[in-house]
Design a protein around this motif. Structure first.
Motif, PDB file in Angstrom:
ATOM      1  N   LYS A 126       0.831  -1.367  -0.120  1.00 19.21           N
ATOM      2  CA  LYS A 126      -0.171  -0.010   0.174  1.00 19.21           C
ATOM      3  C   LYS A 126       0.840   1.142   0.128  1.00 19.21           C
ATOM      4  CE  LYS A 126      -0.615   0.450   4.793  1.00 19.21           C
ATOM      5  NZ  LYS A 126      -1.615   0.340   6.226  1.00 19.21           N
ATOM      6  N   TRP A 127       2.361   1.095   0.455  1.00 20.78           N
ATOM      7  CA  TRP A 127       2.999   2.326   0.319  1.00 20.78           C
ATOM      8  C   TRP A 127       3.731   2.455  -0.975  1.00 20.78           C
ATOM      9  CZ3 TRP A 127       1.748   5.253   4.034  1.00 20.78           C
ATOM     10  CH2 TRP A 127       1.112   4.720   5.351  1.00 20.78           C
ATOM     11  N   ARG A 128       3.437   1.612  -1.881  1.00 18.89           N
ATOM     12  CA  ARG A 128       3.978   1.850  -3.109  1.00 18.89           C
ATOM     13  C   ARG A 128       5.696   1.967  -3.334  1.00 18.89           C
ATOM     14  NH1 ARG A 128      -0.172   1.482  -6.430  1.00 18.89           N
ATOM     15  NH2 ARG A 128       0.992   2.307  -8.575  1.00 18.89           N
ATOM     16  N   ARG A 129       6.272   1.342  -2.585  1.00 20.34           N
ATOM     17  CA  ARG A 129       7.821   1.427  -2.721  1.00 20.34           C
ATOM     18  C   ARG A 129       8.260   0.359  -3.402  1.00 20.34           C
ATOM     19  NH1 ARG A 129       8.795   4.824   1.924  1.00 20.34           N
ATOM     20  NH2 ARG A 129       7.083   5.999   2.117  1.00 20.34           N
ATOM     21  N   GLY A 130       9.709   0.176  -3.347  1.00 21.71           N
ATOM     22  CA  GLY A 130      10.634  -0.655  -4.490  1.00 21.71           C
ATOM     23  C   GLY A 130      10.791   0.445  -5.754  1.00 21.71           C
TER      24      GLY A 130
END
Length: 187
Positions: A126-130
């Motif tokens: 949900k934090w849309r990282r990477g």
């Protein structure tokens, strides 16, 4: 730069900033006195952005070269990823994709997992990282797709160690979630 020595010039300030990963938090935590000297120099955000971009491109060049050491490849990759994503240098995502392919043969199985975690993201999707999410969100859909492919390929081999296998399995579940959210299919 030796962080034990005072910062007396803009050149010293740049070296210290880059040595500490272009992160004020690291600068302040590791050497508070140096950080105060750095702040006293009055370095602006634009200058810091230019220095961070330089550090990112130099890091990419090192990863793309034949000179990267196998024992440091994953953390150098992680450092460059952090600079690119945190500083929103989205134009460098394609180069990082290529650099990832260059270092892949050097990586141990454990390090392949670490790089795959960098690509997929280490936190809840949900934090849309990477690297997949930023590539997708910036409109680089093919780069996002190729990062997803790389991540899956990096962890294709099962671990004998049960703890590492559990971690690999959890990553693959997260990978499925990320690829679905980005509309990446048929990999």
């Amino acid at each position: 730069m030796n962080p034990e020595l005072p910062i007396t010039s803009i050149s010293d300030a740049k070296e210290y900033f880059q040595l500490k990963g272009c992160q004020h938090m690291h600068m302040q935590r590791d050497f508070p006195a140096r950080y105060e000297e750095y702040r006293a120099m009055g370095i602006g955000k634009e200058q810091e952005t230019a220095w961070a971009f330089e550090a990112a491109t130099e890091g990419l060049a090192h990863l793309e070269s034949d000179g990267v050491d196998r024992d440091e490849a994953w953390w150098r990759h992680s450092h460059v990823e952090d600079l690119i994503v945190q500083r929103r240098f989205h134009g460098l995502l394609g180069r990082l994709l290529n650099a990832t392919a260059v270092i892949q043969p050097l990586l141990s199985q454990r390090d392949r997992l670490l790089v795959a975690e960098t690509i997929v993201g280490r936190v809840d999707p949900k934090w849309r990282r990477g690297l997949i999410f930023p590539s997708h969100d910036f409109g680089e859909h093919e780069v996002a797709r190729e990062f997803a492919q790389q991540a899956r390929n990096l962890v294709a081999e099962a671990f004998e160690d049960p703890k590492m296998e559990t971690r690999r399995t959890a990553l693959l579940e997260k990978w499925r979630d990320v690829t679905v959210q980005c509309g990446i299919r048929n990999i």
